[in-house]
Design a protein around this motif. Structure first.
Motif, PDB file in Angstrom:
ATOM      1  N   ALA A 120       1.053 -18.292  13.020  1.00 53.23           N
ATOM      2  CA  ALA A 120       0.439 -17.108  13.609  1.00 53.23           C
ATOM      3  C   ALA A 120       0.933 -15.894  12.837  1.00 53.23           C
ATOM      4  N   GLU A 121       0.038 -14.995  12.587  1.00 57.86           N
ATOM      5  CA  GLU A 121       0.418 -13.796  11.835  1.00 57.86           C
ATOM      6  C   GLU A 121       1.466 -13.004  12.589  1.00 57.86           C
ATOM      7  N   GLU A 122       2.538 -12.703  11.902  1.00 58.02           N
ATOM      8  CA  GLU A 122       3.552 -11.886  12.573  1.00 58.02           C
ATOM      9  C   GLU A 122       3.035 -10.455  12.705  1.00 58.02           C
ATOM     10  N   GLY A 123       3.433  -9.801  13.761  1.00 58.48           N
ATOM     11  CA  GLY A 123       2.948  -8.443  13.996  1.00 58.48           C
ATOM     12  C   GLY A 123       3.585  -7.460  13.056  1.00 58.48           C
ATOM     13  N   ALA A 124       4.598  -6.747  13.465  1.00 66.76           N
ATOM     14  CA  ALA A 124       5.223  -5.810  12.553  1.00 66.76           C
ATOM     15  C   ALA A 124       6.716  -5.750  12.823  1.00 66.76           C
ATOM     16  N   LYS A 176      13.198   0.467   7.914  1.00 63.03           N
ATOM     17  CA  LYS A 176      11.980   1.257   8.080  1.00 63.03           C
ATOM     18  C   LYS A 176      10.901   0.426   8.766  1.00 63.03           C
ATOM     19  N   PRO A 177      10.094   1.036   9.608  1.00 63.88           N
ATOM     20  CA  PRO A 177       9.076   0.267  10.326  1.00 63.88           C
ATOM     21  C   PRO A 177       7.974  -0.247   9.396  1.00 63.88           C
ATOM     22  N   VAL A 178       7.377  -1.354   9.798  1.00 63.02           N
ATOM     23  CA  VAL A 178       6.286  -1.935   9.030  1.00 63.02           C
ATOM     24  C   VAL A 178       5.002  -1.793   9.831  1.00 63.02           C
ATOM     25  N   GLU A 179       3.964  -1.234   9.225  1.00 63.48           N
ATOM     26  CA  GLU A 179       2.669  -1.153   9.900  1.00 63.48           C
ATOM     27  C   GLU A 179       1.773  -2.237   9.325  1.00 63.48           C
ATOM     28  N   THR A 180       0.943  -2.820  10.179  1.00 70.58           N
ATOM     29  CA  THR A 180       0.050  -3.851   9.671  1.00 70.58           C
ATOM     30  C   THR A 180      -1.326  -3.255   9.362  1.00 70.58           C
ATOM     31  N   LEU A 181      -1.820  -3.576   8.197  1.00 74.02           N
ATOM     32  CA  LEU A 181      -3.150  -3.131   7.783  1.00 74.02           C
ATOM     33  C   LEU A 181      -4.029  -4.355   7.537  1.00 74.02           C
ATOM     34  N   GLU A 182      -5.343  -4.155   7.712  1.00 73.40           N
ATOM     35  CA  GLU A 182      -6.243  -5.270   7.450  1.00 73.40           C
ATOM     36  C   GLU A 182      -6.529  -5.370   5.953  1.00 73.40           C
ATOM     37  N   SER A 183      -6.883  -4.234   5.350  1.00 74.71           N
ATOM     38  CA  SER A 183      -7.251  -4.236   3.929  1.00 74.71           C
ATOM     39  C   SER A 183      -6.699  -2.990   3.256  1.00 74.71           C
ATOM     40  N   VAL A 184      -6.381  -3.124   1.992  1.00 76.83           N
ATOM     41  CA  VAL A 184      -5.927  -1.968   1.216  1.00 76.83           C
ATOM     42  C   VAL A 184      -6.586  -2.015  -0.161  1.00 76.83           C
ATOM     43  N   THR A 185      -6.946  -0.827  -0.661  1.00 76.16           N
ATOM     44  CA  THR A 185      -7.408  -0.728  -2.041  1.00 76.16           C
ATOM     45  C   THR A 185      -6.477   0.216  -2.789  1.00 76.16           C
ATOM     46  N   ILE A 186      -5.918  -0.294  -3.880  1.00 73.09           N
ATOM     47  CA  ILE A 186      -4.952   0.465  -4.666  1.00 73.09           C
ATOM     48  C   ILE A 186      -5.483   0.602  -6.079  1.00 73.09           C
ATOM     49  N   ARG A 187      -5.262   1.762  -6.664  1.00 74.92           N
ATOM     50  CA  ARG A 187      -5.608   1.885  -8.081  1.00 74.92           C
ATOM     51  C   ARG A 187      -4.394   2.348  -8.878  1.00 74.92           C
ATOM     52  N   PHE A 188      -4.102   1.625  -9.945  1.00 74.70           N
ATOM     53  CA  PHE A 188      -3.072   2.035 -10.888  1.00 74.70           C
ATOM     54  C   PHE A 188      -3.781   2.748 -12.033  1.00 74.70           C
ATOM     55  N   ALA A 189      -3.236   3.898 -12.476  1.00 74.99           N
ATOM     56  CA  ALA A 189      -3.870   4.580 -13.606  1.00 74.99           C
ATOM     57  C   ALA A 189      -2.804   5.223 -14.471  1.00 74.99           C
ATOM     58  N   SER A 217       7.442   4.647   6.358  1.00 74.98           N
ATOM     59  CA  SER A 217       7.207   3.271   6.782  1.00 74.98           C
ATOM     60  C   SER A 217       6.557   2.515   5.627  1.00 74.98           C
ATOM     61  N   HIS A 218       6.488   1.238   5.766  1.00 71.16           N
ATOM     62  CA  HIS A 218       5.707   0.492   4.782  1.00 71.16           C
ATOM     63  C   HIS A 218       4.735  -0.457   5.478  1.00 71.16           C
ATOM     64  N   TYR A 219       3.958  -1.190   4.667  1.00 77.31           N
ATOM     65  CA  TYR A 219       2.773  -1.850   5.211  1.00 77.31           C
ATOM     66  C   TYR A 219       2.789  -3.345   4.968  1.00 77.31           C
ATOM     67  N   HIS A 220       2.103  -3.998   5.858  1.00 79.30           N
ATOM     68  CA  HIS A 220       1.976  -5.435   5.717  1.00 79.30           C
ATOM     69  C   HIS A 220       0.496  -5.803   5.845  1.00 79.30           C
ATOM     70  N   VAL A 221       0.047  -6.614   4.933  1.00 78.14           N
ATOM     71  CA  VAL A 221      -1.320  -7.122   5.020  1.00 78.14           C
ATOM     72  C   VAL A 221      -1.205  -8.630   5.186  1.00 78.14           C
ATOM     73  N   GLY A 222      -1.687  -9.127   6.297  1.00 74.41           N
ATOM     74  CA  GLY A 222      -1.484 -10.536   6.628  1.00 74.41           C
ATOM     75  C   GLY A 222      -2.285 -11.472   5.748  1.00 74.41           C
ATOM     76  N   LYS A 223      -1.966 -12.746   5.886  1.00 70.40           N
ATOM     77  CA  LYS A 223      -2.685 -13.754   5.109  1.00 70.40           C
ATOM     78  C   LYS A 223      -4.143 -13.823   5.533  1.00 70.40           C
ATOM     79  N   ALA A 224      -4.993 -14.093   4.576  1.00 66.88           N
ATOM     80  CA  ALA A 224      -6.421 -14.182   4.883  1.00 66.88           C
ATOM     81  C   ALA A 224      -6.754 -15.602   5.329  1.00 66.88           C
TER      82      ALA A 224
END
Ligand SMILES: Cc1ncc(C[n+]2csc(CCOP(=O)(O)OP(=O)(O)O)c2C)c(N)n1
Ligand code: SF4
Ligand SMILES: [Mg+2]
Lengths: 631, 349
Positions: free
Chosen positions: B345-349, A7-20, A223-230
């Motif tokens: 370097a940050e890997e893309g996707a 499945k493709p991976v999309e890159t996101l900058e920030s995510v906010t998740i809430r578990f309830a 798809s699923h998501y990737h949030v890179g290292k800060a």
């Protein structure tokens, strides 16, 4: 790695998740595990746990809902996020309680098995939201968590109830797949935690793996998501909550000063975890004393301090109310004492598990007579470490009570912490008096005005102290009018001299301009983020965060004069605002929120824009909420 | 208990008299107790700097100002809590709490009870004058039914508390009673308390000359003292009376007085056992009080139990043996991660 996954991976900058879910659903546990995995993935993060006051309110009802929000990012972030993009709701009540906070278009992952007529009724739903179209604004992903978990574990010997309890790990597995988190930290944790119950350990691990695999194979996710290292400063990190940092700060101060730590406390939310933490670390010689009540807790701390220990007492607002007479005694006897107030919603029992900043005036003036104390307030969970050490330093150096105002949000919220090198922490010296020649118990250091600390057991320094007014220098009981006035002034002046300990105030943004946001305590993240966002929009907005509330930083008055308008956001009805106006005669304006919830960045931004005569942000939902907060 | 190192010059009564003017009313029972304490302290052979007197608020609580040792005049009712902190911090000190009946049985009852059940190594002297002295004469928790005071002009309508009963119910390990004019007995009780390991509790019946004069005359008056007090002595039968012709026995669960010919005490007379591990009998004795019974004077109970400060240090020492005090390791905890100086370097996707 992306290429091993179909499945493709999309890159996101920030995510906010809430578990309830129900407080019995393991929500806090899931949240903490997700936080650890996220921290180890190198993101910056901030969390907001929120639990009901009742340990187990009736299952499936709104009062029983517990939640945990995490904001993580490949950028530097300061808050747990305004609005979750993803909500994991373990039952209809959790959905009902939290769906209104989710951004429109956000993802709702729902435990479909729980949407039964009974549960819907318990949650107060007239019709099934999965079918009635009321969730049309969101991407709804119904997952039969209980069924899937049961199927996964059907060949284990575990009882049905035990199997069902593993469903939070199944859900966590899905989230780990969805946000590309490593499973190892949680697998390790499970192994350690359930060492003595291998079947449970195996079942939980299996559920976690199965959830992860489900994410990969189900049609529900494209798809699923990737949030890179800060871009975090290099070094060794851990995640830390405010209460942990406070406890560590106390132990560090004890080690730095070579004095034993005595912690007297009576259990109260949200301060108890500090007692629990300190009680574990007897290898540092820490003496913890669970007293019969708050008065005994502070009394014993004062006694320990009289005998040369670092006397500390920790509680929340109702406990401080009980301690106030004894704090006055420490003011009068001029003994070091650290009072931790982990604030919660008030008045009275109030909102035990919710956060608020409404005890500032209590700390400032909640005692009889002219009874000044130093007041410090940490700004973030990890800042609790430094500010606690600072509180001890001031208490010892000035022979005075110091109140540290933390709150429920700092106490339980977590953030990554670059572990300091303890050898770089400055030592914390404080001498005991030993020379009987010319000794008087109330003779003062000319610089700090601190009196001598003469410990029982020291030959030749026998003396008496107490709450009756004392003659200057000799410390004998004195009712003499001139002497009383002199002593009142001396005690006040001593607290004012603490201003010398305060580092220059850091200004975030332009050093002069249209608007300055002044905050204190746990609202730091929201305020700083709002100011930064405004600056990005080209507005002349700066922020300062005041960690010293009595005395105020010596440069604060000058800074306030450099801006046309001053905004003071607080989780109370304007207590800091009152002090600022009284001290500096500035026409500051308050933004006050008393909902038991921390500020959202947008609420502060809206107020700033309003004050600058700009339009409010376009987000309708935000607008109305912010408007309410402004009212 | 504190121990002496070398032999310092022997201390005398004078060494324990501070330079402060004693401000009790003339004729107050507190004077005798103070004088007797100052006489008694040097006999312990403990260096002066190791004594700490800690009090609450009240006439009795002014005591620390007058003794030239370390002292802490604290707040109303809280002396046991403060003393607990002092003793935990420095078990080597000889810690004495001085308190009144209002101080320790009204506002501070909670702390008194908990100090006793913890068995913290402090000595508590409760000056019971059955009235609030310092606030000028209101009813106190030990005032007897019907007592007329400023706050009860038509008589008190509350059942009084019996300090010794409260202490025993809290499982105190040392409990005694004496009175202000019985100086030798007072000294003996102070000595027993000082030697006791754990919390020692002494009720001292004390006359408030101004607001409750003669409150204990029915017990302590020399002319009838032998009839109205029962002197407790370990291993001895509970016999009293000028003629030593009365004793205490128990029928069912109820104590009663038996009279007999002097020297021919019947065998059912109770024999005092202050060391009995069970506090029930001591509790029963604590209920004997004027006017139906003579008031027992002496040690009700003296048993050994580990002290709070001992157990506290034992736990600390035990944990210290298993884990070093490594601050860096503590704050790092078990779950850490390293952020490298140079990032991939940050890997893309
Ligand atoms: C918090 C507080 N409440 C009330 C008082 C007033 N007060 C001082 S002493 C006292 C009673 C003292 O009675 P007791 O303990 O029997 O001592 P005595 O004076 O009889 O020796 C009271 C009510 C106080 N000082 N502090
Ligand atoms: S009021 Fe009573 S107890 Fe107080 S000093 Fe006077 S006589 Fe003594
Ligand atoms: Mg009294």
């Amino acid at each position: 790695m992306a290429d091993t996954k179909p499945k493709p991976v999309e890159t996101l900058e920030s995510v906010t998740i809430r578990f309830a879910g129900d407080s019995g659903d393991g929500i806090q546990l899931s949240g903490t595990q997700f936080t650890t995995a996220t921290a180890m993935s190198g993101n910056d993060l901030s969390t907001l746990p929120d639990f009901p006051a009742e340990i187990r309110a009736p299952a499936g009802t709104l009062p029983g809902v517990s939640s945990f929000q995490i904001h993580f990012s490949s950028k530097d972030i300061l808050t747990p996020g305004d609005e979750p993009q993803v909500l994991i709701a373990m039952n209809p009540a959790a959905l009902k309680a939290h769906v209104k906070d989710v951004v429109s278009g956000g993802i709702l992952i729902l435990n479909a098995d729980t949407f039964t007529p009974q549960n819907l009724e318990k949650a107060g739903y007239k019709s099934n939201p999965l079918e009635d179209g009321s969730l049309a604004d969101y991407r709804v992903i119904p997952v039969p968590l209980s069924t899937l978990t049961a199927n996964t574990l059907e060949d284990t010997a575990l009882k049905r109830t035990h199997i069902d309890r593993c469903k939070n790990f199944f859900a966590l597995g899905i989230m780990y797949w969805l946000y590309d988190r490593p499973l190892e930290p949680t697998l390790d944790w499970i192994q350690k935690k359930f060492q003595k119950m291998p079947e449970i350990s195996e079942a939980n691990s299996k559920a976690l793996h199965a959830g992860y695999a489900f994410g990969e194979t189900t049609e529900l996710f494209q798809s699923h998501y990737h949030v890179g290292k800060a871009p975090i400063k290099p070094g060794k990190y851990r995640k830390i909550t405010g209460n942990e940092a406070t406890a560590f700060g106390l132990i560090a101060a004890s080690q730095l000063s070579g004095r034993t730590l005595f912690y007297g406390s009576y259990p109260i939310t949200p301060a108890s975890d500090i007692l629990h933490e300190l009680a574990k670390h007897k290898n540092f010689g820490v003496k913890t004393f669970q007293a019969e009540d708050e008065i005994a807790a502070v009394g014993a701390a004062i006694g320990a301090s009289f005998a040369g220990h670092i006397g500390v007492t920790g509680t929340s607002g109702p406990g401080v109310a009980l301690k106030s007479e004894a704090i006055g005694l420490a003011v009068s006897t001029e003994l070091p004492l650290i009072v931790l107030n982990i604030q919660r919603g008030g008045p009275s029992t109030g909102l035990p598990t919710k956060t608020e900043q409404a005890d500032l005036l209590q700390a400032y003036g909640g005692r009889n007579g002219e009874s000044p104390v130093a007041i410090l307030a940490p700004a973030t969970p990890s800042d609790c470490f430094d500010m606690t050490i600072q509180a001890v330093r001031i208490a010892l150096k000035y022979m005075t009570p110091v109140v540290l105002l933390s709150d429920g949000y700092l106490a339980n919220g977590a953030e990554p912490w670059k572990i300091p090198d303890v050898s770089s922490l400055p030592p914390l010296p404080r001498l005991n008096a030993s020379d009987p020649d010319g000794f008087f118990p109330f003779k003062r250091d000319p610089e700090t005005l601190a009196r001598l600390w003469a410990l029982p057991g020291t030959p030749g320094l026998e003396h008496r102290i107490g709450g009756l007014e004392k003659a200057d220098i000799t410390g004998n009981v004195s009712y003499e009018p001139e002497n009383h006035e002199r002593m009142v002034h001396l005690r006040a002046e001593k607290i004012q001299r603490i201003a010398r300990e305060i580092p220059p105030t850091e200004i975030l943004g332009p050093h002069q301009g249209k608007l300055l946001v002044v905050g204190w305590g746990s609202s730091y993240g929201a305020i700083a983020s709002a100011a930064q966002n405004m600056q990005k929009q080209g507005l002349e907005v700066a922020a300062v965060h005041v960690r010293y509330l009595n005395p105020f930083p010596p440069d604060l008055g000058r800074i306030l004069k450099n801006y046309e308008q001053i905004l003071v956001p607080e989780m109370n009805l304007g207590q800091f605002l009152l002090l600022l106006r009284a001290h500096y005669l500035v026409p500051a304006v308050g933004l006050n929120k008393v909902k038991g919830q921390p500020f959202k960045v947008s609420e502060i931004e809206n107020k700033i824009l309003q004050m600058l005569g700009k339009k409010e942000t376009s987000d309708g939902g935000n607008k109305s909420r912010a408007a309410r907060a402004n009212a | 208990m504190a121990e002496t190192k070398a032999a310092p010059p022997a201390l005398t009564r004078k060494d324990f008299i501070s330079d402060q003017i004693v401000r009790w009313c003339p004729g107050c029972g507190d004077f005798a107790i103070l004088a007797q304490t100052q006489k008694f302290l040097p006999t312990l052979n403990i260096p002066r700097e190791k004594f700490v007197f800690i009090s609450g608020i009240g006439c009795a609580s002014r005591f620390p100002y007058y003794v030239d040792t370390y002292g802490f005049h604290s707040i109303h009712g809280r002396a046991p809590a403060i003393a607990t902190g002092v003793k935990c911090a420095n078990p080597d000190l000889s810690v004495w709490v001085v308190t009144g009946d209002g101080d320790s049985l009204s506002i501070g009852t909670n702390h008194l009870i908990h100090a006793l059940r913890r068995n913290i190594g402090i000595n508590i002297l409760l000056f019971n004058n059955e009235v609030y002295g310092l606030t000028k004469g209101q009813t106190s928790p030990t005032s007897r039914m019907g007592t007329k005071t400023k706050s009860t002009p038509y008589g008190s309508i509350q059942e009084p508390m019996i300090p010794v009963s409260i202490a025993l119910a809290a499982e105190a390990t040392f409990v005694a009673r004496t009175f202000d004019t019985n100086l030798d007995h007072l000294s003996e009780m102070l000595l027993r308390a000082a030697r006791h390991k754990g919390t020692a509790f002494i009720e001292i019946l004390q006359n408030c000359k101004v607001f409750n004069d003669g409150a204990f005359a029915d017990i302590t008056e020399r002319s009838h003292r032998e009839e109205t007090t029962l002197t407790l002595s370990h291993g001895k039968p509970l016999i009293f009376g000028k003629e030593k012709n009365k004793g205490i026995r128990v029928r069912g669960y109820v104590p009663e007085i038996v009279e007999f010919e002097p020297g021919r005490a019947p065998p059912e007379i109770l024999v005092h056992d202050e060391r009995h591990p069970d506090s029930s009998l001591a509790y029963l004795l604590s209920k004997l009080y004027t006017p139906k019974f003579p008031a027992p004077i002496g040690v009700f109970r003296d048993v050994e139990r580990p002290t709070y400060e001992e157990l506290m240090s034992q736990q600390i020492e035990a944990v210290k043996k298993t884990r070093p005090a490594d601050l860096q390791a503590l704050i790092a905890g078990s779950e850490t991660w390293q952020v490298p100086a140079q990032r991939d370097a940050e890997e893309g996707a």
